[in-house]
Design a protein around this motif. Structure first.
Motif, short mmCIF file in Angstrom:
data_model
loop_
_atom_site.label_atom_id
_atom_site.label_comp_id
_atom_site.label_asym_id
_atom_site.label_seq_id
_atom_site.Cartn_x
_atom_site.Cartn_y
_atom_site.Cartn_z
N LEU A 197 -17.25 -0.25 -86.26
CA LEU A 197 -18.59 0.22 -86.63
C LEU A 197 -19.08 1.14 -85.52
O LEU A 197 -19.38 0.69 -84.41
CB LEU A 197 -19.53 -0.97 -86.80
N LEU A 198 -19.15 2.43 -85.82
CA LEU A 198 -19.55 3.42 -84.83
C LEU A 198 -21.06 3.66 -84.81
O LEU A 198 -21.61 4.03 -83.78
CB LEU A 198 -18.83 4.75 -85.09
N ARG A 199 -21.71 3.48 -85.97
CA ARG A 199 -23.16 3.61 -86.04
C ARG A 199 -23.67 2.78 -87.20
O ARG A 199 -23.23 2.96 -88.33
CB ARG A 199 -23.57 5.08 -86.25
N PRO A 200 -24.60 1.85 -86.98
CA PRO A 200 -25.21 1.15 -88.11
C PRO A 200 -26.06 2.12 -88.91
O PRO A 200 -26.59 3.10 -88.37
CB PRO A 200 -26.05 0.06 -87.46
N GLY A 201 -26.18 1.87 -90.20
CA GLY A 201 -26.96 2.79 -91.02
C GLY A 201 -27.36 2.19 -92.34
O GLY A 201 -27.56 0.97 -92.46
N GLY A 202 -27.43 3.03 -93.37
CA GLY A 202 -27.97 2.65 -94.66
C GLY A 202 -27.12 1.70 -95.46
O GLY A 202 -27.59 1.16 -96.47
N LEU A 203 -25.88 1.47 -95.06
CA LEU A 203 -25.03 0.46 -95.68
C LEU A 203 -24.91 -0.71 -94.70
O LEU A 203 -24.37 -0.54 -93.60
CB LEU A 203 -23.64 1.03 -95.99
N PRO A 204 -25.37 -1.90 -95.05
CA PRO A 204 -25.38 -3.01 -94.09
C PRO A 204 -23.98 -3.40 -93.63
O PRO A 204 -23.02 -3.35 -94.39
CB PRO A 204 -26.05 -4.14 -94.86
N GLN A 205 -23.88 -3.80 -92.38
CA GLN A 205 -22.61 -4.26 -91.80
C GLN A 205 -22.02 -5.41 -92.61
O GLN A 205 -20.81 -5.49 -92.80
CB GLN A 205 -22.84 -4.69 -90.35
N GLU A 206 -22.89 -6.30 -93.11
CA GLU A 206 -22.41 -7.45 -93.87
C GLU A 206 -21.65 -7.04 -95.12
O GLU A 206 -20.66 -7.67 -95.50
CB GLU A 206 -23.59 -8.35 -94.25
N ALA A 207 -22.11 -5.96 -95.77
CA ALA A 207 -21.42 -5.50 -96.99
C ALA A 207 -20.04 -4.97 -96.67
O ALA A 207 -19.07 -5.21 -97.40
CB ALA A 207 -22.26 -4.41 -97.67
N LEU A 208 -19.92 -4.28 -95.56
CA LEU A 208 -18.62 -3.76 -95.13
C LEU A 208 -17.67 -4.90 -94.78
O LEU A 208 -16.50 -4.89 -95.18
CB LEU A 208 -18.80 -2.86 -93.91
N GLU A 209 -18.17 -5.88 -94.05
CA GLU A 209 -17.32 -7.00 -93.65
C GLU A 209 -16.88 -7.83 -94.85
O GLU A 209 -15.75 -8.33 -94.89
CB GLU A 209 -18.05 -7.85 -92.61
N HIS A 210 -17.74 -7.94 -95.84
CA HIS A 210 -17.35 -8.64 -97.07
C HIS A 210 -16.22 -7.90 -97.78
O HIS A 210 -15.26 -8.52 -98.26
CB HIS A 210 -18.56 -8.79 -98.00
N CYS A 211 -16.32 -6.56 -97.82
CA CYS A 211 -15.28 -5.76 -98.46
C CYS A 211 -13.97 -5.86 -97.69
O CYS A 211 -12.88 -5.96 -98.28
CB CYS A 211 -15.73 -4.31 -98.56
N LEU A 212 -14.05 -5.83 -96.36
CA LEU A 212 -12.85 -5.85 -95.52
C LEU A 212 -12.27 -7.25 -95.38
O LEU A 212 -11.08 -7.40 -95.04
CB LEU A 212 -13.19 -5.30 -94.13
N GLY A 213 -13.09 -8.26 -95.58
CA GLY A 213 -12.63 -9.63 -95.41
C GLY A 213 -12.46 -10.03 -93.97
O GLY A 213 -11.74 -10.99 -93.66
N ALA A 214 -13.14 -9.32 -93.06
CA ALA A 214 -13.02 -9.61 -91.62
C ALA A 214 -14.21 -8.98 -90.88
O ALA A 214 -14.79 -8.00 -91.37
CB ALA A 214 -11.71 -9.05 -91.07
N PRO A 215 -14.56 -9.51 -89.70
CA PRO A 215 -15.63 -8.90 -88.91
C PRO A 215 -15.24 -7.51 -88.42
O PRO A 215 -14.06 -7.23 -88.18
CB PRO A 215 -15.80 -9.88 -87.72
N LEU A 216 -16.23 -6.65 -88.28
CA LEU A 216 -16.01 -5.32 -87.74
C LEU A 216 -16.14 -5.34 -86.22
O LEU A 216 -17.06 -5.96 -85.68
CB LEU A 216 -17.05 -4.34 -88.30
N LYS A 217 -15.24 -4.66 -85.54
CA LYS A 217 -15.45 -4.36 -84.14
C LYS A 217 -16.62 -3.38 -84.04
O LYS A 217 -16.78 -2.52 -84.91
CB LYS A 217 -14.18 -3.74 -83.54
N VAL A 218 -17.44 -3.49 -83.00
CA VAL A 218 -18.64 -2.66 -82.87
C VAL A 218 -18.52 -1.77 -81.64
O VAL A 218 -18.22 -2.25 -80.54
CB VAL A 218 -19.92 -3.52 -82.79
N HIS A 219 -18.74 -0.47 -81.83
CA HIS A 219 -18.74 0.49 -80.73
C HIS A 219 -19.84 0.14 -79.74
O HIS A 219 -20.97 -0.16 -80.13
CB HIS A 219 -18.97 1.90 -81.29
N GLN A 220 -19.52 0.15 -78.45
CA GLN A 220 -20.48 -0.19 -77.40
C GLN A 220 -21.11 1.07 -76.82
O GLN A 220 -20.50 2.14 -76.81
CB GLN A 220 -19.79 -0.99 -76.30
N SER A 221 -22.32 0.94 -76.32
CA SER A 221 -23.08 2.11 -75.86
C SER A 221 -22.40 2.86 -74.73
O SER A 221 -22.59 4.06 -74.59
CB SER A 221 -24.49 1.68 -75.43
#
Length: 319
Positions: A197-221
């Motif tokens: 996940l490079l930038r959170p936005g209009g599609l929630p992270q939870e929806a992406l993780e549900h589609c992928l079936g796994a937690p997303l790694k998150v880009h750090q500042s």
């Protein structure tokens, strides 16, 4: 079309067939058009035209090292420009058209301007859901580089009036599609060794993780800038921004959330979808009142709250 630093008359184009045709003609000639998307208005130019893409950076005052998102009509068109994958196909089928940008390896021979990618080996690409954006992309029949249609670092535009206030005289036209329904920029996911996940936005992270079936790694500042929207100071009003406010200073206006006495409320009902849609519009409205500061009520760090807080943290960052 206008040349660098030359004032130009900005046409306001109606949301009809004539307006779309005129916008496509301007883009074909190398001009700049602000187009509505479901997220925010984008400042579009032919992504294959070096001069046109350079004018995006000039009009916005955007640093050249900050890459751009390329908008295309469909996933098949995206595959002309990036190395596709099974994972990209899964996400595209689930969320395109929509508020998701994918960052993938740039395909050799793409013929895109190197300014689009800031000379990175990857490309950020998405298929917008707004019907006017889709009509324009279909009629133009090519890729459009389109960051948010505002001066760099300032509040993103969610209406044609916001675009005109910041860019009138610098661009050829504004295609007026009304208010953007989502109200914050697209979510950006990098498809590298593992999805990030490079930038959170209009599609929630939870929806992406549900589609992928796994937690997303998150880009750090502190990580290198590899996608649009990752600069520390961004989306900023003229006034200072103070977050998680439980009180209001004598020269501040409160941007509220939930049941609170405030100047403007993102959502009195505590609805994060409503809050995202109102975020930039309310920041524009409060900033126009010229307060010394804008205090902001706490926003839950869940769902679209992640995107809202991301924008607010960047708006509050030292400038």
């Amino acid at each position: 079309m206008s040349t660098s630093n030359t004032p130009t008359e900005t046409e306001m184009l109606a949301a009809n067939a004539a307006g779309v045709t005129r916008a496509a003609s301007i883009l074909t000639e190398g001009g700049l058009i602000a187009m509505p998307t479901e997220t925010v208005y984008g400042l579009a130019a032919d992504a294959r035209n070096d001069h046109a893409v350079a004018r995006i950076f000039e009009a916005k005052g955007r640093p050249r090292f900050n890459p751009l998102i390329v908008h295309v009509a469909d996933a098949a068109t995206a595959q002309r420009y990036v190395a596709w994958s099974d994972l990209a196909d899964r996400l595209a089928q689930a969320f395109w058209p929509g508020a998701l940008t994918l960052v993938l390896p740039l395909r050799p021979g793409s013929r895109l301007s190197p300014l689009v990618t800031a000379d990175l080996p990857t490309l950020a690409v998405r298929v917008p859901a707004h019907p006017l954006a889709h009509e324009l992309l279909t009629q133009f029949d090519g890729p459009l580089a389109a960051p948010s249609a505002n001066p760099s670092g300032k509040i993103s535009p969610t209406t044609a009036a916001h675009v005109a206030a910041g860019l009138a005289g610098r661009i050829e036209g504004i295609l007026d599609g009304g208010a953007c329904p989502v109200g914050v920029e697209s979510t950006i996911v990098g498809l590298f060794e593992e999805p990030v996940l490079l930038r959170p936005g209009g599609l929630p992270q939870e929806a992406l993780e549900h589609c992928l079936g796994a937690p997303l790694k998150v880009h750090q500042s502190g990580d290198p800038l590899i996608a649009p929207g990752q600069m520390t100071s961004h989306y900023a009003p003229g006034a200072s921004v103070r977050l998680n406010a439980s009180d209001v200073g004598p020269e501040e206006l409160l941007l509220g959330f939930g049941t609170v006495d405030c100047a403007l409320n993102l959502s009195a009902a505590g609805d994060l979808t409503e809050a995202a849609a109102n975020l930039f519009h309310h920041l524009h409205a409060l900033d126009a009142k010229v307060p010394k500061g804008i205090a902001v009520s706490p926003i839950p760090e869940i769902g679209l709250g992640r995107a809202i807080n991301d924008r607010l943290r960047r708006a509050a960052a030292p400038r």
